[in-house]
Scaffold this motif. Structure first.
Motif, mmCIF file in Angstrom:
data_model
loop_
_atom_site.group_PDB
_atom_site.id
_atom_site.type_symbol
_atom_site.label_atom_id
_atom_site.label_comp_id
_atom_site.label_asym_id
_atom_site.label_seq_id
_atom_site.Cartn_x
_atom_site.Cartn_y
_atom_site.Cartn_z
ATOM 1 N N ASN A 1 -4.143 20.442 67.867
ATOM 2 C CA ASN A 1 -3.232 19.338 67.516
ATOM 3 C C ASN A 1 -2.056 19.851 66.691
ATOM 4 O O ASN A 1 -0.914 19.449 66.913
ATOM 5 C CB ASN A 1 -3.970 18.265 66.716
ATOM 6 N N LYS B 1 0.150 21.438 69.209
ATOM 7 C CA LYS B 1 0.708 20.465 70.173
ATOM 8 C C LYS B 1 1.776 19.570 69.548
ATOM 9 O O LYS B 1 2.826 19.325 70.119
ATOM 10 C CB LYS B 1 -0.421 19.536 70.670
ATOM 11 N N TYR B 2 1.443 19.033 68.334
ATOM 12 C CA TYR B 2 2.336 18.024 67.751
ATOM 13 C C TYR B 2 3.348 18.629 66.776
ATOM 14 O O TYR B 2 4.005 17.910 66.039
ATOM 15 C CB TYR B 2 1.497 16.925 67.068
ATOM 16 N N ASP C 1 0.712 20.988 59.276
ATOM 17 C CA ASP C 1 1.753 21.376 60.254
ATOM 18 C C ASP C 1 3.078 20.751 59.863
ATOM 19 O O ASP C 1 3.150 19.975 58.904
ATOM 20 C CB ASP C 1 1.318 20.948 61.672
ATOM 21 N N ARG D 1 -4.428 7.146 71.052
ATOM 22 C CA ARG D 1 -3.304 8.075 71.010
ATOM 23 C C ARG D 1 -2.121 7.296 70.459
ATOM 24 O O ARG D 1 -1.860 6.174 70.875
ATOM 25 C CB ARG D 1 -2.950 8.581 72.419
ATOM 26 N N ALA D 2 -1.416 7.882 69.487
ATOM 27 C CA ALA D 2 -0.270 7.179 68.905
ATOM 28 C C ALA D 2 0.723 6.864 70.022
ATOM 29 O O ALA D 2 0.929 7.662 70.925
ATOM 30 C CB ALA D 2 0.380 8.040 67.841
ATOM 31 N N THR E 1 -6.255 13.300 75.410
ATOM 32 C CA THR E 1 -7.152 12.213 75.841
ATOM 33 C C THR E 1 -7.399 11.224 74.724
ATOM 34 O O THR E 1 -7.979 10.160 74.947
ATOM 35 C CB THR E 1 -8.516 12.807 76.235
ATOM 36 N N GLY E 2 -7.021 11.569 73.486
ATOM 37 C CA GLY E 2 -7.316 10.694 72.348
ATOM 38 C C GLY E 2 -8.772 10.824 71.921
ATOM 39 O O GLY E 2 -9.296 9.996 71.185
ATOM 40 N N LEU F 1 -9.953 13.956 67.884
ATOM 41 C CA LEU F 1 -10.244 13.646 66.474
ATOM 42 C C LEU F 1 -11.506 12.812 66.307
ATOM 43 O O LEU F 1 -12.202 12.938 65.307
ATOM 44 C CB LEU F 1 -9.044 12.931 65.835
HETATM 45 P P1 ADP Z 1 -5.163 13.794 71.640
HETATM 46 O O1 ADP Z 1 -4.502 14.861 70.861
HETATM 47 O O2 ADP Z 1 -5.945 14.278 72.800
HETATM 48 O O3 ADP Z 1 -4.230 12.676 71.985
HETATM 49 P P2 ADP Z 1 -6.695 13.349 69.219
HETATM 50 O O4 ADP Z 1 -7.887 12.521 68.992
HETATM 51 O O5 ADP Z 1 -6.809 14.794 68.900
HETATM 52 O O6 ADP Z 1 -6.267 13.097 70.694
HETATM 53 O O7 ADP Z 1 -5.541 12.745 68.346
HETATM 54 C C1 ADP Z 1 -5.291 11.372 68.347
HETATM 55 C C2 ADP Z 1 -3.834 11.071 68.093
HETATM 56 O O8 ADP Z 1 -3.530 11.412 66.757
HETATM 57 C C3 ADP Z 1 -2.904 11.889 68.908
HETATM 58 O O9 ADP Z 1 -2.654 11.263 70.167
HETATM 59 C C4 ADP Z 1 -1.667 11.928 68.047
HETATM 60 O O10 ADP Z 1 -0.915 10.765 68.257
HETATM 61 C C5 ADP Z 1 -2.204 11.907 66.651
HETATM 62 N N1 ADP Z 1 -2.263 13.251 66.037
HETATM 63 C C6 ADP Z 1 -3.346 14.051 65.947
HETATM 64 N N2 ADP Z 1 -3.055 15.178 65.292
HETATM 65 C C7 ADP Z 1 -1.771 15.098 64.962
HETATM 66 C C8 ADP Z 1 -0.829 15.964 64.247
HETATM 67 N N3 ADP Z 1 -1.216 17.167 63.794
HETATM 68 N N4 ADP Z 1 0.431 15.543 64.091
HETATM 69 C C9 ADP Z 1 0.824 14.332 64.567
HETATM 70 N N5 ADP Z 1 0.024 13.473 65.231
HETATM 71 C C10 ADP Z 1 -1.253 13.863 65.436
#
Ligand code: ADP
Length: 461
Positions: free
Chosen positions: A363, A366-367, A391, A410-411, A422-423, A426
């Protein structure tokens, strides 16, 4: 629901009737044990006064005098030694006296029939219109001895009061019945509404309104809990639907790309092109397998009797190995990674903990923004260790931050939708940490997000 209404009304009326009987018995007992003696005393005084008046005034006609007293509100019985008897005033319902009483009174005794009147549960002694419930006094008039028995004529004395109390009683009963029906209606109404709402909910309609959530009682609490539950079910339903559409998209896109590259691989290609296409196909297959792995992990740790395969291992080594795996991704994105780790032995399920760090690090990559950085820190306390992964991405907005640990969430931002996911990550992380008695928190602002994991060093505790 109707039966609850009927039950409530019947029960309340039953309680009213029972209370009436109990009150009757208690007040009757109060008369028997507290009022009877003083009632007897009072009437003995009156009877004695009448007797002395008759004694002192031989010129008056006994009959006329007693008729006047009867008119004033008394019932009387007069007997003499020759067994002549006369009644004055209202009739006695039971005109019988115990044996010897007349003789005893004639010989000078006072008869305390009121004080000795036998107590019975459903007969109020005060109202018992019986000859034995009288006071008997000896009377002498013009040389003749009489026995005079007397009691107040309750009917005459209390006639209006009887009526008044009767009306009061009837009105109380009638009004209570009407009010019980009305209040039962208001009390049962929210339950009826809840039942309707349950039917709608079962049919998939979550628009639960018209519930009495503002009532300040248990029904109000039940209604607001129900409303909250239906919102939660609606939310779960929505994320489940979103998940299906996300996951279909996430499965569909690697599959179509694999199909496309496979077609290209059947055409004449240069060696470099062939390597590039096979690598892409490999990458897409990896994506698919990560996704199925995630789903498998989730469904297995979801079982209540899931057994952790705990072992003692070095957490620093685990994190460093993972960082190495991510090195190429980090470099590819032009990110900087710094870490401050120390040797820490922990007892935990190594494979599951790897999933935790893998999700958090992936994450953070990715983010993250272009040319951003990732910082991993580990602080050792006595019984636990704290790992933070920060991050420099866009962070998580306030509306999403409470939900990111929910399954499939997922946000809802343009960026997130362009990034694969996939959400589930976490929610898996949180579940694994829960199983290890650990915890995870997140802090975030527009300059990035920081995830803090707190883990007991010896998770066998
Ligand atoms: P995924 O990454 O597969 O969508 P996660 O359960 O890992 O699912 O994360 C849920 C949501 O939380 C993500 O879709 C994202 O919107 C937000 N998120 C998670 N980690 C981060 C991060 N490091 N920075 C910003 N948003 C994050």
């Amino acid at each position: 629901m109707k039966s609850l209404y009927v039950k409530f009304v019947v029960m309340t009326l039953g309680i009213m009737i029972l209370s009436f009987f109990i009150a009757f018995v208690v007040s009757n007992a109060y008369y028997q044990y507290n009022l009877k003696a003083s009632n007897d005393e009072k009437n003995t005084e009156i009877a004695t006064e009448i007797a002395s008046f008759i004694d002192a005034n031989p010129e008056i006609s006994l009959e006329e005098y007693l008729t006047t007293i009867a008119d004033a509100g008394y019932q009387m019985y007069l007997a003499d030694t020759d067994n002549n008897e006369q009644f004055f005033g209202a009739e006695f319902n039971v005109p019988i006296l115990p044996e010897d009483v007349i003789g005893n009174v004639l010989s000078g005794e006072i008869y305390h029939g009121m004080a000795n009147f036998e107590a019975e549960i459903f007969v109020t002694g005060f109202f018992a219109n019986e000859l034995s419930n009288t006071i008997g006094v000896p009377v002498e008039h013009n040389g003749t001895a009489y026995a005079l028995f007397l009691r107040p004529d309750i009917n005459l004395l209390f006639n209006e009061m009887h009526l008044l109390f009767g009306i009061l009683f009837m009105l109380t009963v009638l009004l209570s019945i009407v009010l019980v029906f009305i209040s039962a209606h208001f009390l049962i109404k929210p339950v009826t509404k809840l039942s309707e709402a349950t039917k709608l909910l079962a049919a998939g309609d979550y628009s639960v309104h018209d519930l009495d959530t503002n009532r300040r009682d248990e029904l109000g609490e039940l209604s607001s809990n129900f409303a909250r539950m239906s919102r939660q079910i609606e939310y779960n339903d929505k994320i489940q639907k979103d998940f299906i559409s996300n996951i279909s998209h996430d499965i569909q896109s690697p599959l179509s790309s694999i199909k496309g590259y496979n077609k290209l691989l059947n055409k004449p290609l240069t060696a470099a092109e062939r390597t590039e296409y096979t690598e892409t196909v490999d990458f897409e297959i990896d994506r698919l397998s990560t996704m199925t792995e995630q789903l498998l992990v989730l469904s297995s740790i979801d079982h209540e009797d899931y057994l952790l395969r705990k072992e003692s291992y070095n957490l620093r080594e685990q994190l460093e190995r993972l960082i190495k795996v991510y090195e190429w991704k980090i470099n590819e994105k032009g990110l900087m990674l710094s870490h401050k780790l120390q040797d820490t032995e922990i007892v935990a399920d190594k494979a599951l903990m790897n999933t935790v760090w893998d999700n958090l690090l992936s994450n953070a990559v990715k983010y993250n923004g272009d040319a951003g950085s990732i910082d991993i820190e580990m602080t050792r306390y006595k019984a636990h260790t704290v790992i933070t992964i920060s991050d420099t991405g866009e962070g998580i907005d306030n509306t999403s931050i409470d939900k990111i640990f929910d399954r499939f969430y997922r946000a809802d931002t343009a960026r997130t939708s362009s990034i694969g996911g996939t959400g589930l990550g976490l929610s898996i992380v949180k579940k694994i940490l829960d199983l290890h008695n650990g915890s995870i928190n997140v802090r975030s602002n527009e300059n990035g997000a920081t995830f803090t994991v707190r883990l007991p060093v010896d998770t066998t505790e």
